[in-house]
Design a protein around this motif. Sequence first.
Motif, PDB file in Angstrom:
ATOM      1  N   ALA A 103       0.820  -1.216   0.000  1.00  0.00           N
ATOM      2  CA  ALA A 103       0.000   0.000   0.000  1.00  0.00           C
ATOM      3  C   ALA A 103       0.853   1.264   0.000  1.00  0.00           C
ATOM      4  O   ALA A 103       0.387   2.337  -0.422  1.00  0.00           O
ATOM      5  CB  ALA A 103      -0.933  -0.008   1.211  1.00  0.00           C
ATOM      6  N   GLU A 104       2.096   1.160   0.461  1.00  0.00           N
ATOM      7  CA  GLU A 104       2.983   2.323   0.506  1.00  0.00           C
ATOM      8  C   GLU A 104       3.600   2.652  -0.851  1.00  0.00           C
ATOM      9  O   GLU A 104       4.206   3.709  -1.024  1.00  0.00           O
ATOM     10  CB  GLU A 104       4.087   2.080   1.538  1.00  0.00           C
ATOM     11  CG  GLU A 104       3.568   2.061   2.980  1.00  0.00           C
ATOM     12  CD  GLU A 104       4.653   1.695   3.975  1.00  0.00           C
ATOM     13  OE1 GLU A 104       5.799   1.454   3.532  1.00  0.00           O
ATOM     14  OE2 GLU A 104       4.361   1.645   5.188  1.00  0.00           O
ATOM     15  N   VAL A 105       3.462   1.755  -1.820  1.00  0.00           N
ATOM     16  CA  VAL A 105       4.011   1.993  -3.160  1.00  0.00           C
ATOM     17  C   VAL A 105       3.054   2.903  -3.927  1.00  0.00           C
ATOM     18  O   VAL A 105       1.862   2.607  -4.043  1.00  0.00           O
ATOM     19  CB  VAL A 105       4.213   0.667  -3.923  1.00  0.00           C
ATOM     20  CG1 VAL A 105       4.785   0.935  -5.317  1.00  0.00           C
ATOM     21  CG2 VAL A 105       5.123  -0.262  -3.120  1.00  0.00           C
ATOM     22  N   HIS A 106       3.567   3.988  -4.462  1.00  0.00           N
ATOM     23  CA  HIS A 106       2.730   4.959  -5.179  1.00  0.00           C
ATOM     24  C   HIS A 106       2.254   4.368  -6.499  1.00  0.00           C
ATOM     25  O   HIS A 106       2.934   3.561  -7.134  1.00  0.00           O
ATOM     26  CB  HIS A 106       3.522   6.245  -5.431  1.00  0.00           C
ATOM     27  CG  HIS A 106       2.660   7.403  -5.815  1.00  0.00           C
ATOM     28  ND1 HIS A 106       2.246   7.618  -7.113  1.00  0.00           N
ATOM     29  CD2 HIS A 106       2.121   8.407  -5.060  1.00  0.00           C
ATOM     30  CE1 HIS A 106       1.499   8.706  -7.150  1.00  0.00           C
ATOM     31  NE2 HIS A 106       1.410   9.202  -5.915  1.00  0.00           N
ATOM     32  N   SER A 107       1.067   4.795  -6.919  1.00  0.00           N
ATOM     33  CA  SER A 107       0.501   4.285  -8.174  1.00  0.00           C
ATOM     34  C   SER A 107       1.436   4.539  -9.355  1.00  0.00           C
ATOM     35  O   SER A 107       1.532   3.718 -10.280  1.00  0.00           O
ATOM     36  CB  SER A 107      -0.862   4.935  -8.441  1.00  0.00           C
ATOM     37  OG  SER A 107      -0.734   6.346  -8.555  1.00  0.00           O
ATOM     38  N   ALA A 108       2.173   5.686  -9.338  1.00  0.00           N
ATOM     39  CA  ALA A 108       3.072   6.014 -10.449  1.00  0.00           C
ATOM     40  C   ALA A 108       4.170   4.967 -10.601  1.00  0.00           C
ATOM     41  O   ALA A 108       4.643   4.695 -11.720  1.00  0.00           O
ATOM     42  CB  ALA A 108       3.687   7.396 -10.221  1.00  0.00           C
ATOM     43  N   VAL A 109       4.578   4.359  -9.486  1.00  0.00           N
ATOM     44  CA  VAL A 109       5.616   3.323  -9.541  1.00  0.00           C
ATOM     45  C   VAL A 109       5.097   2.092 -10.271  1.00  0.00           C
ATOM     46  O   VAL A 109       5.775   1.522 -11.138  1.00  0.00           O
ATOM     47  CB  VAL A 109       6.091   2.952  -8.115  1.00  0.00           C
ATOM     48  CG1 VAL A 109       7.060   1.776  -8.170  1.00  0.00           C
ATOM     49  CG2 VAL A 109       6.727   4.157  -7.437  1.00  0.00           C
ATOM     50  N   TRP A 110       3.865   1.676  -9.935  1.00  0.00           N
ATOM     51  CA  TRP A 110       3.289   0.501 -10.604  1.00  0.00           C
ATOM     52  C   TRP A 110       3.148   0.767 -12.103  1.00  0.00           C
ATOM     53  O   TRP A 110       3.481  -0.097 -12.935  1.00  0.00           O
ATOM     54  CB  TRP A 110       1.926   0.162 -10.006  1.00  0.00           C
ATOM     55  CG  TRP A 110       1.927  -0.203  -8.550  1.00  0.00           C
ATOM     56  CD1 TRP A 110       1.269   0.438  -7.537  1.00  0.00           C
ATOM     57  CD2 TRP A 110       2.619  -1.295  -7.931  1.00  0.00           C
ATOM     58  NE1 TRP A 110       1.497  -0.170  -6.336  1.00  0.00           N
ATOM     59  CE2 TRP A 110       2.324  -1.251  -6.544  1.00  0.00           C
ATOM     60  CE3 TRP A 110       3.462  -2.291  -8.404  1.00  0.00           C
ATOM     61  CZ2 TRP A 110       2.825  -2.168  -5.638  1.00  0.00           C
ATOM     62  CZ3 TRP A 110       3.967  -3.217  -7.494  1.00  0.00           C
ATOM     63  CH2 TRP A 110       3.658  -3.157  -6.132  1.00  0.00           C
ATOM     64  N   PHE A 111       2.664   1.958 -12.477  1.00  0.00           N
ATOM     65  CA  PHE A 111       2.519   2.290 -13.899  1.00  0.00           C
ATOM     66  C   PHE A 111       3.879   2.312 -14.601  1.00  0.00           C
ATOM     67  O   PHE A 111       4.013   1.848 -15.741  1.00  0.00           O
ATOM     68  CB  PHE A 111       1.826   3.653 -14.068  1.00  0.00           C
ATOM     69  CG  PHE A 111       0.356   3.640 -13.753  1.00  0.00           C
ATOM     70  CD1 PHE A 111      -0.489   2.694 -14.321  1.00  0.00           C
ATOM     71  CD2 PHE A 111      -0.193   4.581 -12.891  1.00  0.00           C
ATOM     72  CE1 PHE A 111      -1.845   2.680 -14.037  1.00  0.00           C
ATOM     73  CE2 PHE A 111      -1.544   4.575 -12.591  1.00  0.00           C
ATOM     74  CZ  PHE A 111      -2.374   3.626 -13.167  1.00  0.00           C
ATOM     75  N   ALA A 112       4.874   2.854 -13.921  1.00  0.00           N
ATOM     76  CA  ALA A 112       6.210   2.946 -14.515  1.00  0.00           C
ATOM     77  C   ALA A 112       6.811   1.558 -14.743  1.00  0.00           C
ATOM     78  O   ALA A 112       7.453   1.304 -15.769  1.00  0.00           O
ATOM     79  CB  ALA A 112       7.121   3.780 -13.610  1.00  0.00           C
ATOM     80  N   ILE A 113       6.595   0.649 -13.787  1.00  0.00           N
ATOM     81  CA  ILE A 113       7.097  -0.723 -13.963  1.00  0.00           C
ATOM     82  C   ILE A 113       6.425  -1.375 -15.163  1.00  0.00           C
ATOM     83  O   ILE A 113       7.076  -2.048 -15.972  1.00  0.00           O
ATOM     84  CB  ILE A 113       6.840  -1.562 -12.690  1.00  0.00           C
ATOM     85  CG1 ILE A 113       7.684  -1.038 -11.524  1.00  0.00           C
ATOM     86  CG2 ILE A 113       7.153  -3.028 -12.937  1.00  0.00           C
ATOM     87  CD1 ILE A 113       7.386  -1.736 -10.208  1.00  0.00           C
ATOM     88  N   SER A 114       5.112  -1.164 -15.283  1.00  0.00           N
ATOM     89  CA  SER A 114       4.374  -1.750 -16.408  1.00  0.00           C
ATOM     90  C   SER A 114       4.931  -1.246 -17.740  1.00  0.00           C
ATOM     91  O   SER A 114       5.157  -2.023 -18.676  1.00  0.00           O
ATOM     92  CB  SER A 114       2.886  -1.404 -16.278  1.00  0.00           C
ATOM     93  OG  SER A 114       2.163  -1.872 -17.389  1.00  0.00           O
TER      94      SER A 114
END
Length: 678
Positions: free
Chosen positions: A611-622
């Motif tokens: 939950a502490e991981v920002h949404s931008a990080v998940w999008f960037a990994i994708s």
Amino acid sequence: MQLQEFAVEFLESSLITVDEEKISQEDSITNDILEYVVDSGEVIAGELCHYKVRGIKVNAWNYDEESQTIDLFITIFKSDARLHKVNDREVEDAFQKALNFFWSARDGRLSGKVDESDTVVFDLVQIIEQSRNSVKNVRFFVLTNGQTSADIVPEAKEENGVYLDFQLWDIERVYQQYLIRSGKQKIEIDFINDFNFKLKCLQMDPVSDKVDAYLTIMPANILAEIYKKYRQGLLEKNVRTFLQFKVKVNQGIRETIRGGADMFFSYNNGISTTADKIDIEYEGNAAYITRIENLQVVNGGQTTASIFATSTEKGSDLSKAFVQMKVSVVKHEDEIDKIVPRISRFANSQTAIKDSDFYSNSDYHVAIENFSRSEWVPAKTGGKATNKWFYERTRGQYLDERAKRTTKKEVGIFDREYPKQKKFTKTDLAKYEMSWRQRPYDVSKGAENNFKIFMKESDSDKVVISKQDYHYLVAKAILFKQIDRIVMRRNLGGYKANMVSYLISWLSYKTNRKLNLDKIWENQAISEQLHQVVDQMINIVWKHINAPYKAGMNIGEWCKKQECWLTLKDKFIDLGPLGEELISQSVSNVEACLEVVNLSPQDARILNEAAEVHSAVWFAISKWAKENNMFTPFDRKLVYNLGVLANRKTSFSPKQAKNGLRILKSAKDNGFQQAEAS
């Protein structure tokens, strides 16, 4: 109620379903008889289909992967409002048409002849053809609302390595099941008059003021005759939902009787039973049971059914086979409902019947049942409420309660108070809830499997059910049933159950569960605006489930894959027409509780870390993974979905969090820089 009156009422009740569900009279009769067949425990379920060409016909089917058994149902429908006789030739012809369907499908002769748009029949043909090396048991059921001769049923046989069994459910057998369920036909075994036999027994010393206990040895041929007469009425109703023994005869029992019946008593553990009353005669110091009232098998249903099934085979001889039987007689009638289920539960504690099989007695299900008997449906005109929803906590409750009404007037009052279309069961409840929780791939695994998943993940005993929770549950039932009708009217040809679950899950996801469930409860219907949105969604979902990632993959199997859901959920759909249908919050207390219970400390830590991981990080990994051809398409899609969820402030599941952290670590190990997310 006599048989003739029952037959007329059965037809009239079925015609109501025709109007309500917009299905044919033959389908309605098939459905209604199937309800009794399922209630009897003979089959798990049946899916309506209708295929008829010269010499071939099928009206419904079921495939049980666990026992590798196929059930085929064919209906002889009589439209006359009277007790109609069905001649032997019609029954023989029906069995033959079902047989022709099976062998034609198995040998590949129906390939290319069944329209792929009729996906229910198409799937059945594929299953029969593709499972020819695994399915060794096929049952053929002729269903009819007419009266037949019981002697016309063919004997079970083996043909080309397949065990074929034949069953006939006519209106008389349905009526018998009705009488058993209503308690109007008592299970009374008179050993002297019926079998010219007395059961020698040992009586336990009276150490309990609740039960008397006896041990006896039951001849297998008498047990088979008792089962033949009473069938599943012999099995304690709270448990028999889970017995579900199939036509495949227990191989050990079958082979023991065939090859060494004299050793059956030594090899078999016996059966446990309960009774309301027994009559004892004494000869000297020896005690003999001469009569048993309301005998119920609470442990040993598999043994009992297998003995009967073996007795029907040509050349079988049960004369040397005997079964150890324990009989517990409950002394006080007012304690029967409390003690018998406990005897059943503990007697089955070391068999395939697990504690989870007894969830029908949990506080959660009891509370829902209680609300369903007290909460009246809001009247649309503002007048007096006239009906309620009926929650069937244990199988057959609806038929039980209806059968207790002894006059036509009382039955009419019951039908108005609890309309048949407002009945729902435990497995229905699980479908509604799991669809709303966005788990259509689990719902697609079948009613029983989905229910097990639902109960395993929901520590329902810790949840207090409020009136609002019950209203929300009924709202989900209305949503499910009305979307089901919308899909049915589109005549897509199949996968209706999958479609409905995927549509509700997608609606739940797209609205972030903010659909106004209170409004659905108040109106007992979905709005025209919601109807319009669902109509648009159908086209997208139908196209999606019919395009699996592997060409030629079975659509039903594709719908069971989590990837099917993940690749659908973020497709675009215009929710503009919903407008005021959405509210700030529509998640019930029970939903919130059921989704967070039973978290281990490790799961809680993983959820917090993800939950502490920002949404931008998940999008960037994708994006990074796609540009560098890293990870599987499944993982790339998953991490993108995590970004969407994080952006919406929606909680992850433990599984999503665990996989997300795995992908995050792998990305960093392979050169991904978190700065790329800025």
